[in-house]
Design a protein around this motif. Structure first.
Motif, mmCIF file in Angstrom:
data_model
loop_
_atom_site.group_PDB
_atom_site.id
_atom_site.type_symbol
_atom_site.label_atom_id
_atom_site.label_comp_id
_atom_site.label_asym_id
_atom_site.label_seq_id
_atom_site.Cartn_x
_atom_site.Cartn_y
_atom_site.Cartn_z
ATOM 1 N N PHE A 196 58.479 109.081 -5.088
ATOM 2 C CA PHE A 196 57.052 108.757 -5.134
ATOM 3 C C PHE A 196 56.632 108.312 -6.536
ATOM 4 N N MET A 197 57.350 108.764 -7.545
ATOM 5 C CA MET A 197 57.031 108.333 -8.903
ATOM 6 C C MET A 197 57.460 106.878 -9.120
ATOM 7 N N ARG A 240 63.623 115.222 -4.323
ATOM 8 C CA ARG A 240 63.890 113.793 -4.224
ATOM 9 C C ARG A 240 62.596 113.042 -3.899
ATOM 10 N N SER A 241 61.768 113.682 -3.050
ATOM 11 C CA SER A 241 60.510 113.036 -2.663
ATOM 12 C C SER A 241 59.676 112.725 -3.904
ATOM 13 N N PHE A 242 59.586 113.683 -4.795
ATOM 14 C CA PHE A 242 58.773 113.502 -6.002
ATOM 15 C C PHE A 242 59.310 112.329 -6.824
ATOM 16 N N ARG A 243 60.627 112.274 -7.018
ATOM 17 C CA ARG A 243 61.227 111.194 -7.803
ATOM 18 C C ARG A 243 60.918 109.841 -7.181
ATOM 19 N N VAL A 246 45.999 106.013 -4.762
ATOM 20 C CA VAL A 246 46.906 105.309 -5.663
ATOM 21 C C VAL A 246 46.633 105.696 -7.120
ATOM 22 N N LEU A 247 45.367 105.865 -7.463
ATOM 23 C CA LEU A 247 45.051 106.256 -8.838
ATOM 24 C C LEU A 247 45.343 107.725 -9.093
ATOM 25 N N ARG A 248 45.109 108.545 -8.074
ATOM 26 C CA ARG A 248 45.397 109.982 -8.236
ATOM 27 C C ARG A 248 46.882 110.157 -8.595
ATOM 28 N N ALA A 249 47.725 109.394 -7.908
ATOM 29 C CA ALA A 249 49.157 109.481 -8.201
ATOM 30 C C ALA A 249 49.451 108.927 -9.586
ATOM 31 N N GLU A 250 48.704 107.884 -9.920
ATOM 32 C CA GLU A 250 48.917 107.223 -11.211
ATOM 33 C C GLU A 250 48.624 108.168 -12.388
ATOM 34 N N LEU A 251 47.781 109.151 -12.171
ATOM 35 C CA LEU A 251 47.453 110.099 -13.244
ATOM 36 C C LEU A 251 48.726 110.742 -13.768
ATOM 37 N N ILE A 252 49.601 111.062 -12.855
ATOM 38 C CA ILE A 252 50.827 111.746 -13.237
ATOM 39 C C ILE A 252 51.950 110.733 -13.472
ATOM 40 N N ARG A 253 51.901 109.658 -12.697
ATOM 41 C CA ARG A 253 52.941 108.632 -12.798
ATOM 42 C C ARG A 253 52.941 107.990 -14.187
ATOM 43 N N SER A 254 51.748 107.817 -14.748
ATOM 44 C CA SER A 254 51.654 107.182 -16.070
ATOM 45 C C SER A 254 52.408 108.010 -17.117
ATOM 46 N N VAL A 255 52.319 109.321 -16.992
ATOM 47 C CA VAL A 255 53.028 110.197 -17.932
ATOM 48 C C VAL A 255 54.528 110.167 -17.641
#
Ligand code: SF4
Ligand code: SF4
Lengths: 539, 170
Positions: free
Chosen positions: A88-89, A83-86, A116-125
């Protein structure tokens, strides 16, 4: 002849502003900034996918043909499972509060090291593949296609995050980039994209019980070495037991404590303290690793490695476990163990045989941190101490990310420290306790080939040490983490020469007055004690 | 007015511009953060760079020996030596100072016939650059030495034991 760039131009090229958006700035693999790729043998041992020879700087990473499908399915699985991953996305509002909080950003200046950008690397996908807006609006909605370049970017930056959680302290939503990196690395492992510095030790631990792959006789042999050193300093011959069934307590510590200075001095400290207490405890040559490099790989592997400690506790029939000075070992025990391998109901709630204190906080894990154990001894006046034996040291305290932020061990080590040294100076407020700065080498990044990265990541920590070194003459950086003991000495060497590194129990044992010991003339390192210099020389 | 008085008058402007050339090496977002240089412990690069340029310029004005001012130079060079810049780029900010000084006081210098004094001042900046190259190389060597030492230290106890088993004298 081509025109030579003038200094002004020079100072601008290369590193300079990506005028394009971050998504269009390709990742360049710079030497000193990444570790060697995992070897096929290590992955085979761990039964991990896609074992092969590969090098991160190569163009061809020898990926399986359906790599993209594997990854997307991997993301989908984890969105369901965590759930945390969902969350955070979805919930980041890009307020930027975390942007300048990462030691890797501070030291490298690379915007992709902003949490914020590090997360965005995966969030964008994630947006592109798992949200309607992303599917329709694409880039306008911050979404992008998963390509090999994107994959490489993930690898480069998820191995430039030490999973320290500093950024999460400042995020109004509590978004924990460490958790995102953990998942990111887990996804990469689906394609065989680990680093050898992690995969190798994890494989060793899986087969032999410790990261270094040491066999029982080597462990015993090396401890004997340490025991000889104790005899030289104190005149006392200590005989610890190994794999002893029926002992009250199992003691587990990172294997690094037995094999590299200054960790070995910390190990001397444990041995001396337990001897003085007459503790009914045993070492294990099978569960011979407190650390858990599986934790930097996948949750599944972390669970497998963690289970060994408990299996050994069961086999030996001990009542509970005391754990040595380690960082991530404690995050694993404190935050994950119970869900993975708990409940450890075959063990008892730890109760100090010396003071009678019951450690209710360890009810679930049945494992207590040695700093808690020792602090309790001191609080109850059970130890004879002579802090003046540490008078040649001016000490400051490094809160290790995992013990401080991960489980809140803030006061115990300070309490212990104040009982055993006369000169203690805190580093500035913004750099300690929950806000502590990482050593820059955590989460399995303490290899040698990425030394540039480590020196940059450790810069904010070192900068604070430099301050207390310059102002108070601090010459010792104490901590309770084996990775710190391995990685802070080179960091100090580069940034603050003259500051050495010690585990807490080295300083405890220096001060500990043992029954029947000879008059000590040196500390555990063989350096003359204050006031004993003369004697040493004339001896 | 002599050269020093001219420089002193323009000191804040010169230092400000010089600080900006140090920041110019970084992407815009990063420079914006580094620019907030008051935060000594949470923005160590910005703080140290700021202290560095201020201290260095002050030392140049006072004619302090370079060795004495080396701490300020270290503030900037030690981090840049590990930030993947080639040396020319890592240290170009020093040459930039010459240009900044000329732009700020060049006209007044010409009017007051202080050209020779200015030339000699600018040549001390060249000395500073040479000194900085040494410092930079020292940092790179140090890094290399640290890598070697780390590998040695991590295997020391094992070698010690192997020697013992093999019956060798330590
Ligand atoms: S602080 Fe939290 S909400 Fe704000 S940008 Fe960072 S991760 Fe997103
Ligand atoms: S967890 Fe630590 S290393 Fe990772 S992004 Fe956050 S601050 Fe940086």
């Amino acid at each position: 002849m081509a025109k030579l760039p003038n200094p002004e131009e020079l100072s601008k090229i290369d590193y300079a502003p990506p005028s394009k958006g971050w998504m269009d700035t390709p990742t360049e693999f710079k030497p000193g900034m990444f570790c060697h790729g995992s070897k096929p043998k290590s992955l085979e041992t761990l039964e991990f996918p896609n074992p092969r020879e590969w090098r991160p700087a190569d163009v061809d990473w020898k990926l399986p043909e359906n790599w993209k499908q594997i990854l997307l399915e991997g993301i989908a699985d984890r969105l369901k499972k965590y759930r945390s991953f969902r969350l955070f996305m979805d919930i980041c509002v890009r307020c930027g509060a975390c942007a300048d909080k990462c030691h890797f950003f501070i030291g490298t200046g690379d915007p992709k090291n902003m949490p914020v950008l590090r997360a965005e690397l995966i969030r964008s996908v994630y947006r592109k593949e798992f949200t309607i807006a992303g599917k329709i609006f694409g880039k306008m909605a911050g979404a992008r296609e998963l390509t090999v370049d994107v994959l490489k970017e993930w690898w480069y930056y998820f191995f430039q995050c030490t999973e320290c959680r500093r950024c999460s302290v400042f995020c109004p939503y509590g978004i924990d980039q460490a958790e995102i990196t953990i998942i990111g690395r887990e996804l990469l492992n689906l394609l065989g994209l680990n680093i050898e510095w992690i995969a190798g030790p994890a494989a060793n631990c899986y087969m032999k019980g410790n990261h270094l792959g040491l066999e029982p006789h080597t462990i015993v042999g090396n401890l004997e070495y340490i025991l000889d050193d104790i005899e030289t300093v104190t005149g006392k011959k200590i005989k610890p037991t190994f794999n002893r069934k029926g002992a009250e307590i199992l003691f587990v510590t990172p294997s690094g404590d037995l094999f590299a200075d200054p960790g070995t001095y910390t190990a001397m400290g444990y041995l001396m303290l337990f001897e003085e207490l007459g503790l009914d405890y045993t070492w294990s040559t099978y569960a011979s690793e407190g650390g858990n490099f599986g934790f930097f790989t996948t949750n599944e592997l972390a669970k497998r490695l963690n289970s060994k400690i408990y299996a050994e506790a069961k086999r030996l029939g001990v009542k509970y476990i005391i754990g040595g000075e380690c960082g991530h070992m404690w995050r694993v025990i404190h935050q994950y163990m119970d869900t993975w391998n708990g409940p450890a109901d075959f063990l008892e709630v730890p109760k100090s045989p010396i003071t009678g204190t019951v450690f209710e906080n360890a009810k679930a894990s049945k494992m207590i941190h040695i700093a808690e154990f020792t602090a309790d001894l001191m609080k109850n006046g059970k130890l004879k101490l002579d802090p003046s034996r540490n008078d040649h040291l001016k000490v400051t305290w490094h809160d290790s990310c995992n013990t401080a932020r991960g489980m809140g061990i803030l006061e115990e080590p300070r309490y212990v420290l104040k009982n055993v040294v006369n000169h203690f100076h805190e580093m500035p407020e913004d750099t300690i306790r929950e806000k502590t700065f990482c050593c820059g080498s955590g989460s399995g990044l303490n290899a040698s080939e990425d030394m540039d990265l480590r020196m940059k990541g450790g810069f904010p920590r070192a900068n604070a040490v430099k301050f207390v070194h310059d102002h108070y003459g601090v010459n010792m950086l104490a901590n309770i983490c084996a990775i710190d003991r391995a990685s802070l000495p080179p960091l100090m060497d580069y940034w603050v020469p003259g500051v050495k590194v010690a585990g807490l129990h080295e300083l405890v044992a220096n001060a500990l007055i043992m029954k029947g010991e000879k008059e000590r003339t040196t500390d555990l390192r063989g350096e003359p004690l204050p006031g004993k210099e003369q004697k040493e020389e004339s001896a | 007015m002599d050269l020093n008085a001219l420089l002193k008058e323009k000191q804040p402007a010169i230092v400000e511009k010089w600080f900006e050339t140090v920041l110019a090496a970084y992407p815009e977002n990063t420079a914006n953060i580094y620019r907030k240089s008051e935060a000594q412990f949470t923005n160590p690069l910005g703080y140290n760079a700021r202290q560095g340029v201020e201290g260095l310029f002050d030392a140049l004005l006072k004619g302090v020996m370079l060795e004495e001012a080396s701490g300020f130079l270290d503030n900037i060079v030690r981090i840049r030596a590990i930030q993947e810049f080639p040396p020319s780029q890592a240290l170009s900010f020093i040459y930039e100072l010459k240009k900044i000084v000329r732009a700020e006081i060049g006209k007044a210098v010409a009017e007051q016939g202080l050209t020779e004094d200015l030339d000699s001042f600018l040549s001390t900046i060249d000395d500073l650059a040479l000194f900085a190259f040494d410092l930079y190389m020292g940092c790179r060597e140090k890094l290399f030495e640290i890598k070697v030492n780390e590998m040695k230290n991590s295997t020391f106890r094992l070698i010690q034991q192997a020697n013992r088993v093999g019956g060798k004298q330590e």
